[in-house]
Design an enzyme around this catalytic site. Sequence first.
Site, PDB file in Angstrom:
ATOM      1  N   LYS A  99       2.180  -3.381   7.246  1.00 21.27           N
ATOM      2  CA  LYS A  99       2.394  -3.564   5.802  1.00 21.27           C
ATOM      3  C   LYS A  99       3.851  -3.225   5.463  1.00 21.27           C
ATOM      4  O   LYS A  99       4.498  -3.937   4.691  1.00 21.27           O
ATOM      5  CB  LYS A  99       1.434  -2.681   4.988  1.00 21.27           C
ATOM      6  N   THR A 114       0.803  -1.219   0.000  1.00 23.07           N
ATOM      7  CA  THR A 114       0.000   0.000   0.000  1.00 23.07           C
ATOM      8  C   THR A 114       0.841   1.278   0.000  1.00 23.07           C
ATOM      9  O   THR A 114       1.959   1.288   0.541  1.00 23.07           O
ATOM     10  CB  THR A 114      -0.902  -0.008   1.260  1.00 23.07           C
ATOM     11  N   ASP A 115       0.283   2.348  -0.527  1.00 19.98           N
ATOM     12  CA  ASP A 115       0.964   3.654  -0.488  1.00 19.98           C
ATOM     13  C   ASP A 115       1.076   4.195   0.931  1.00 19.98           C
ATOM     14  O   ASP A 115       1.838   5.122   1.197  1.00 19.98           O
ATOM     15  CB  ASP A 115       0.245   4.670  -1.397  1.00 19.98           C
ATOM     16  N   GLU A 116       0.281   3.617   1.879  1.00 17.77           N
ATOM     17  CA  GLU A 116       0.299   4.145   3.248  1.00 17.77           C
ATOM     18  C   GLU A 116       1.653   3.972   3.916  1.00 17.77           C
ATOM     19  O   GLU A 116       1.944   4.631   4.914  1.00 17.77           O
ATOM     20  CB  GLU A 116      -0.785   3.468   4.094  1.00 17.77           C
ATOM     21  N   TYR A 171      -1.859  -0.498  11.052  1.00 14.94           N
ATOM     22  CA  TYR A 171      -2.038  -1.177   9.762  1.00 14.94           C
ATOM     23  C   TYR A 171      -0.845  -0.908   8.843  1.00 14.94           C
ATOM     24  O   TYR A 171      -0.208  -1.832   8.333  1.00 14.94           O
ATOM     25  CB  TYR A 171      -3.353  -0.711   9.100  1.00 14.94           C
TER      26      TYR A 171
END
Length: 346
Positions: A154, A125-127, A150
Amino acid sequence: MRLLVTGGAGFIGSAFIRLALAGEGASGILNLDKLTYAGNLENLEAVAGDPRYRFVRGDICDAALVGRALDEFRPDAIVHFAAESHVDRAILSPEPVIETNLRGTFTLLEAAREHGIGRFLQVSTDEVYGSLAAPLEAGEEFPLRPSSPYSATKAGADLLALSYFATYKLPVVVTRASNNYGPYQFPEKLVPLTISNALEGRPLPVYGDGLQVRDWLYVDDHCRAVAALLESGRDGEIYNIGGNRSLANLDVVRQILSATGVSEELIEYVTDRPGHDRRYALSSQKTLAATGWRPEVGFEEGLSRTVAWYRANAGWIERVKSGAYQSYYERNYGDRDLELKRLGRR
Ligand code: NAD
Ligand code: DAU
């Protein structure tokens, strides 16, 4: 290719399986999914009768089960979607997130190494890049600054996967996508929650000032990029997959209001998400250069398809929202400013 797909009963995994089986690319798919609250076999009704498709219910943290699945199915590649994917749930209860996103990924990597799997695609994810000031866009070399349990898991799982390439030469590819939307998304995320509440005339919760920016990617575009990188991504490399459509949350909500014909009066500003990242932005140049992929579905078109799908599938939403959904909803939104009686108890 024969593919082991983890988390294939979720939103993106099921779209990937439907797309892969619609084409010629996959000669067999084994979907390994625990069927948590987010896993739903209804999402796969279109392929359930396809002789190339098989489903096993199981936990990616269960090393014996993962080993048996690889022994029996002998996939060429693993496409790893399974995760606890929701930031708010991870804030309320981090433990399952740590377990699945970290231990689950570790278990799969170990099994892939033991079985000499030809490709391990880690869906991320870009997060992991954290919040970026405009006009910055994260390239794959950007520092990792995750700010939620979260995104931290990741980022950790990505690094672990890359370490298996560096250390054991496991052919790992990591993909990092921006915010997905589309049919079959669980109504805990902004787009499906807003559509579903709007269609039911319920309040539309907007966190903080609603000016946080996300880059919106239609789910099938994401899946096409994953398929392309499965084939031509280079071992040990990271590839960003962005939608090239940055919007403030409030603009997303307003577009949904206009697509559903609902009044702005339903918008409710509620207490912000703790640690809320202000802005995500990705550069997908590397993916474009490696595969020629670019997003094909513009946000207006994608949103109109998505709203039409939710309108036509009221039964799906109703079944998904029965059971434990209501208690999650009350836990997440009950602590915010909204009055519960306005939320689920009308
Ligand atoms: P989702 O929550 O809709 O689906 C997750 C799936 O994983 C479910 O079917 C669930 O049953 C399964 N699962 C959870 N824990 C498991 C376990 N321990 N063992 C086996 N299966 C398990 O998630 P999604 O939105 O489809 O996201 C899929 C992947 O894409 C995730 O890795 C997520 O981090 C990543 N991602 C999502 C987005 C997005 O916008 N949704 C964007 C970028 C990356
Ligand atoms: O950026 C990719 C990520 O996108 C994925 O890695 C995650 O798996 C996926 O869940 C998604 O995370 P977000 O936190 O960005 O998605 P969500 O839909 O929960 O929230 C989008 C934005 O909308 C975010 O700024 C929070 C805000 N929001 C969300 C909800 C659920 C609201 O304002 N109100 C809400 O009720």
